[in-house]
Design a protein around this motif. Structure first.
Motif, PDB file in Angstrom:
ATOM      1  N   ASP A   1       0.826  -1.218   0.000  1.00 38.24           N
ATOM      2  CA  ASP A   1       0.000   0.000   0.000  1.00 38.24           C
ATOM      3  C   ASP A   1       0.856   1.262   0.000  1.00 38.24           C
ATOM      4  O   ASP A   1       0.610   2.189  -0.775  1.00 38.24           O
ATOM      5  N   THR A   2       1.856   1.309   0.878  1.00 40.39           N
ATOM      6  CA  THR A   2       2.736   2.479   0.928  1.00 40.39           C
ATOM      7  C   THR A   2       3.521   2.597  -0.369  1.00 40.39           C
ATOM      8  O   THR A   2       3.669   3.693  -0.919  1.00 40.39           O
TER       9      THR A   2
ATOM     10  N   LYS B   1       1.240   3.972  -3.135  1.00 40.50           N
ATOM     11  CA  LYS B   1       0.912   5.377  -2.886  1.00 40.50           C
ATOM     12  C   LYS B   1       2.096   6.280  -3.226  1.00 40.50           C
ATOM     13  O   LYS B   1       1.957   7.276  -3.949  1.00 40.50           O
ATOM     14  N   LEU B   2       3.278   5.935  -2.722  1.00 42.76           N
ATOM     15  CA  LEU B   2       4.452   6.774  -2.959  1.00 42.76           C
ATOM     16  C   LEU B   2       4.939   6.681  -4.402  1.00 42.76           C
ATOM     17  O   LEU B   2       5.423   7.669  -4.960  1.00 42.76           O
TER      18      LEU B   2
ATOM     19  N   LYS C   1       3.064   6.446  -7.040  1.00 43.47           N
ATOM     20  CA  LYS C   1       2.202   7.383  -7.782  1.00 43.47           C
ATOM     21  C   LYS C   1       2.604   8.828  -7.510  1.00 43.47           C
ATOM     22  O   LYS C   1       2.736   9.630  -8.441  1.00 43.47           O
ATOM     23  N   ILE C   2       2.814   9.173  -6.241  1.00 44.82           N
ATOM     24  CA  ILE C   2       3.192  10.548  -5.889  1.00 44.82           C
ATOM     25  C   ILE C   2       4.521  10.921  -6.543  1.00 44.82           C
ATOM     26  O   ILE C   2       4.662  12.011  -7.111  1.00 44.82           O
TER      27      ILE C   2
ATOM     28  N   GLY D   1       3.383  10.021   2.813  1.00 45.96           N
ATOM     29  CA  GLY D   1       3.115   8.590   2.791  1.00 45.96           C
ATOM     30  C   GLY D   1       3.298   7.906   4.128  1.00 45.96           C
ATOM     31  O   GLY D   1       3.288   6.678   4.211  1.00 45.96           O
TER      32      GLY D   1
END
Length: 171
Positions: A78-79, A82-83, A85-86, A111
């Protein structure tokens, strides 16, 4: 090019088709692929369980290494997602900035990675070794042409990485 225990895999690990993507956090072509093509592949193949999809970092610079260590810092999917994509969305803000590490530290906090945790990850030799081994594996291939690069069931996809071409290969 088999799936390894430290790979970040999305989709169905039991799928008949496995895609391994090599990308660089600083690669503009990778950013565009993840903005326009990947969401379509995800919807058609990954979310439906038809494909196991692995993303591996190719480390070509200090910025790539520090960014890869950031997104792998916590070690959970998950992390990572998320990171990932960022970092790609904000690539122009950090990738070629001389203060890239400060910017990455701030992105990490978004994140859930505190500066001290990120600092520890930057000096985690096990994580560095994984990233360097993945980079060497692809770099040593005779026809490696840069990132992004794709392997479908261990075969290099040599055609354009458009949705249409990747779909043909996946089907």
């Amino acid at each position: 090019l088999n799936v390894a225990a430290d790979d970040m895999l999305v989709g169905n690990p039991e799928a008949k088709v496995t895609v391994i993507e090599y990308y660089s956090p600083t690669c503009a072509h990778c950013r565009m692929y993840h903005r326009w093509t990947y969401p379509l592949l995800k919807e058609k193949y990954i979310d439906t369980g038809l494909v196991a999809y692995v993303t591996r970092e190719f480390v070509g610079s200090k910025q790539d290494m520090d960014a890869a260590l950031l997104i792998r810092c916590k070690g959970d999917l998950d992390t990572y997602l998320k990171l990932h994509k960022i970092l790609l969305d904000k690539q122009s803000q950090w990738a070629y900035n001389r203060n890239f590490r400060d910017i990455l530290t701030n992105i990490g906090q978004v994140g859930g990675i505190e500066p001290e945790e990120y600092a520890a990850c930057l000096s985690n030799q096990d994580k560095v070794n994984v990233l360097m081994a993945n980079t060497k594996l692809i770099y040593d291939m005779p026809d490696f042409g840069g990132t992004p690069s794709f392997f479908i069931n261990q075969q290099r996809h040599k055609k354009p990485y458009s949705f249409e071409e990747l779909s043909k290969a996946l089907d």
